[in-house]
Design a protein around this motif. Sequence first.
Motif, PDB file in Angstrom:
ATOM      1  N   LEU A  36      14.353  17.972   3.195  1.00 25.56           N
ATOM      2  CA  LEU A  36      14.015  19.346   3.571  1.00 25.56           C
ATOM      3  C   LEU A  36      12.727  19.324   4.380  1.00 25.56           C
ATOM      4  O   LEU A  36      11.661  18.965   3.854  1.00 25.56           O
ATOM      5  CB  LEU A  36      13.810  20.227   2.327  1.00 25.56           C
ATOM      6  CG  LEU A  36      15.072  20.675   1.593  1.00 25.56           C
ATOM      7  CD1 LEU A  36      15.593  19.560   0.712  1.00 25.56           C
ATOM      8  CD2 LEU A  36      14.780  21.890   0.747  1.00 25.56           C
ATOM      9  N   HIS A  37      12.851  19.689   5.644  1.00 25.27           N
ATOM     10  CA  HIS A  37      11.659  19.698   6.500  1.00 25.27           C
ATOM     11  C   HIS A  37      10.958  21.051   6.464  1.00 25.27           C
ATOM     12  O   HIS A  37      11.602  22.104   6.377  1.00 25.27           O
ATOM     13  CB  HIS A  37      12.048  19.384   7.958  1.00 25.27           C
ATOM     14  CG  HIS A  37      11.022  19.878   8.925  1.00 25.27           C
ATOM     15  ND1 HIS A  37      11.106  21.118   9.517  1.00 25.27           N
ATOM     16  CD2 HIS A  37       9.835  19.344   9.325  1.00 25.27           C
ATOM     17  CE1 HIS A  37      10.045  21.307  10.282  1.00 25.27           C
ATOM     18  NE2 HIS A  37       9.264  20.254  10.187  1.00 25.27           N
ATOM     19  N   GLY A  38       9.627  20.990   6.577  1.00 25.09           N
ATOM     20  CA  GLY A  38       8.832  22.202   6.742  1.00 25.09           C
ATOM     21  C   GLY A  38       7.413  21.826   7.133  1.00 25.09           C
ATOM     22  O   GLY A  38       7.068  20.642   7.165  1.00 25.09           O
ATOM     23  N   ARG A  39       6.610  22.844   7.450  1.00 26.89           N
ATOM     24  CA  ARG A  39       5.213  22.563   7.799  1.00 26.89           C
ATOM     25  C   ARG A  39       4.310  22.629   6.590  1.00 26.89           C
ATOM     26  O   ARG A  39       3.236  22.090   6.572  1.00 26.89           O
ATOM     27  CB  ARG A  39       4.682  23.635   8.770  1.00 26.89           C
ATOM     28  CG  ARG A  39       5.348  23.705  10.058  1.00 26.89           C
ATOM     29  CD  ARG A  39       4.687  24.751  10.894  1.00 26.89           C
ATOM     30  NE  ARG A  39       5.269  26.057  10.625  1.00 26.89           N
ATOM     31  CZ  ARG A  39       5.191  27.061  11.455  1.00 26.89           C
ATOM     32  NH1 ARG A  39       4.527  26.933  12.573  1.00 26.89           N
ATOM     33  NH2 ARG A  39       5.754  28.214  11.172  1.00 26.89           N
ATOM     34  N   ASP A  40       4.774  23.400   5.599  1.00 30.17           N
ATOM     35  CA  ASP A  40       3.901  23.792   4.503  1.00 30.17           C
ATOM     36  C   ASP A  40       4.446  23.196   3.199  1.00 30.17           C
ATOM     37  O   ASP A  40       5.492  23.628   2.704  1.00 30.17           O
ATOM     38  CB  ASP A  40       3.895  25.333   4.441  1.00 30.17           C
ATOM     39  CG  ASP A  40       3.019  25.854   3.339  1.00 30.17           C
ATOM     40  OD1 ASP A  40       2.429  25.041   2.611  1.00 30.17           O
ATOM     41  OD2 ASP A  40       2.944  27.098   3.210  1.00 30.17           O
ATOM     42  N   VAL A  41       3.715  22.217   2.684  1.00 32.81           N
ATOM     43  CA  VAL A  41       4.217  21.517   1.496  1.00 32.81           C
ATOM     44  C   VAL A  41       4.341  22.477   0.310  1.00 32.81           C
ATOM     45  O   VAL A  41       5.261  22.346  -0.518  1.00 32.81           O
ATOM     46  CB  VAL A  41       3.334  20.277   1.181  1.00 32.81           C
ATOM     47  CG1 VAL A  41       1.990  20.676   0.621  1.00 32.81           C
ATOM     48  CG2 VAL A  41       4.053  19.319   0.273  1.00 32.81           C
ATOM     49  N   ALA A  42       3.461  23.484   0.258  1.00 33.14           N
ATOM     50  CA  ALA A  42       3.502  24.442  -0.862  1.00 33.14           C
ATOM     51  C   ALA A  42       4.804  25.249  -0.831  1.00 33.14           C
ATOM     52  O   ALA A  42       5.321  25.660  -1.872  1.00 33.14           O
ATOM     53  CB  ALA A  42       2.300  25.364  -0.788  1.00 33.14           C
ATOM     54  N   LYS A  43       5.345  25.487   0.370  1.00 32.68           N
ATOM     55  CA  LYS A  43       6.601  26.230   0.495  1.00 32.68           C
ATOM     56  C   LYS A  43       7.799  25.315   0.217  1.00 32.68           C
ATOM     57  O   LYS A  43       8.831  25.750  -0.308  1.00 32.68           O
ATOM     58  CB  LYS A  43       6.686  26.810   1.918  1.00 32.68           C
ATOM     59  CG  LYS A  43       7.775  27.824   2.118  1.00 32.68           C
ATOM     60  CD  LYS A  43       7.611  28.525   3.454  1.00 32.68           C
ATOM     61  CE  LYS A  43       8.877  29.285   3.819  1.00 32.68           C
ATOM     62  NZ  LYS A  43       8.808  29.892   5.146  1.00 32.68           N
ATOM     63  N   LEU A  44       7.631  24.043   0.580  1.00 35.38           N
ATOM     64  CA  LEU A  44       8.745  23.097   0.396  1.00 35.38           C
ATOM     65  C   LEU A  44       8.934  22.703  -1.065  1.00 35.38           C
ATOM     66  O   LEU A  44      10.067  22.498  -1.507  1.00 35.38           O
ATOM     67  CB  LEU A  44       8.485  21.819   1.200  1.00 35.38           C
ATOM     68  CG  LEU A  44       8.756  21.861   2.689  1.00 35.38           C
ATOM     69  CD1 LEU A  44       8.388  20.528   3.322  1.00 35.38           C
ATOM     70  CD2 LEU A  44      10.231  22.173   2.953  1.00 35.38           C
ATOM     71  N   PHE A  61       9.991  16.734   3.668  1.00 32.77           N
ATOM     72  CA  PHE A  61       9.548  16.039   4.875  1.00 32.77           C
ATOM     73  C   PHE A  61       8.649  17.012   5.639  1.00 32.77           C
ATOM     74  O   PHE A  61       9.126  17.996   6.196  1.00 32.77           O
ATOM     75  CB  PHE A  61      10.765  15.632   5.719  1.00 32.77           C
ATOM     76  CG  PHE A  61      10.411  15.113   7.084  1.00 32.77           C
ATOM     77  CD1 PHE A  61       9.589  14.002   7.238  1.00 32.77           C
ATOM     78  CD2 PHE A  61      10.897  15.736   8.226  1.00 32.77           C
ATOM     79  CE1 PHE A  61       9.251  13.530   8.499  1.00 32.77           C
ATOM     80  CE2 PHE A  61      10.576  15.266   9.497  1.00 32.77           C
ATOM     81  CZ  PHE A  61       9.747  14.164   9.627  1.00 32.77           C
ATOM     82  N   VAL A  62       7.350  16.726   5.626  1.00 27.73           N
ATOM     83  CA  VAL A  62       6.392  17.666   6.207  1.00 27.73           C
ATOM     84  C   VAL A  62       6.032  17.235   7.630  1.00 27.73           C
ATOM     85  O   VAL A  62       5.639  16.088   7.859  1.00 27.73           O
ATOM     86  CB  VAL A  62       5.102  17.738   5.346  1.00 27.73           C
ATOM     87  CG1 VAL A  62       4.097  18.703   5.960  1.00 27.73           C
ATOM     88  CG2 VAL A  62       5.446  18.169   3.921  1.00 27.73           C
TER      89      VAL A  62
END
Length: 250
Positions: A36-44, A61-62
């Motif tokens: 799961l990709h994202g910019r924000d680890v807290a959201k992931l 995957f940040v």
Amino acid sequence: MTPDLTGKVALVTGAGGGLGLEMAGALARAGARVLLHGRDVAKLEPAVAGLAGEGLAASAFVADLDDEEGLADAIARLAEACGRIDILVNNAGARDRRPLGELDRASVRALLETNLVAPFDLVRLVTPHMPAGGRIINITSIAGPIARAGDAAYTAAKGGLEALTRALAAELGPQGITVNAVAPGYFATEANRAMVADEGVAGHLARRTSLGRWGEPSEIAGAVLFLASAQAPYVTGQVIAVDGGYLAHF
Ligand SMILES: NC(=O)c1ccc[n+]([C@@H]2O[C@H](COP(=O)([O-])OP(=O)(O)OC[C@H]3O[C@@H](n4cnc5c(N)ncnc54)[C@H](OP(=O)(O)O)[C@@H]3O)[C@@H](O)[C@H]2O)c1
């Protein structure tokens, strides 16, 4: 037949919530190991924990898709850790709904960068690690083939992504990789919360779609699963609209 993606590694961008998380969940439930990709680890983290709690193989995957160098490094590390990436879903996308007079060159460039250039770059970076049988699925929009006022940059980007889908299908076909797009219509995601609460929009969808309603986020996953599956080996260069009939209806 339920698709079986056991043994496949799938990368879904923008998967911390919304449609991306729905797609990631569906791929994981079909047996894929999902990144799961994202910019924000807290959201992931909660998204990953939710899938892991179902006993599914999911990890975070940040990366910022707008950071060219950082993205290349991150994909290289990811590929080394996973050995391969079989399925890439280019789902991440930004919005900038403003009339023409308010959109300066920098804003247009920024939107194209995230919605069109980044998917291009990801395909370039991921395909060296994608074996034959690989699947690329670009998430476009009904704002690819049709348009409305006040959304020019997004529409140009999604139309470009649709054309890019065909170009990449031609280019990657000889490697046994298929490239298709899924074009969502109006989905009741968090990003659309204000529009979902707007009775005017509900009325518009009642008139303009064959099904007369918003799409439920979970309703996006079937088309993505199909394109990722062994049921779609000879489908490439196509755009599947999942829009309740919006493009077909007047
Ligand atoms: N919902 C709809 O009705 C609809 C209709 C047509 C098309 N679509 C398309 O479907 C996709 C998903 O939509 P959605 O409604 O689920 O939207 P969303 O919840 O806003 O998801 C978009 C995702 O893209 C990520 N993202 C944006 N810019 C990024 C960047 N520079 N680097 C890394 N990640 C970035 C966001 O990450 P952050 O959380 O970090 O911001 C977010 O996870 C989008 O491509 C959208 O254009 C949606």
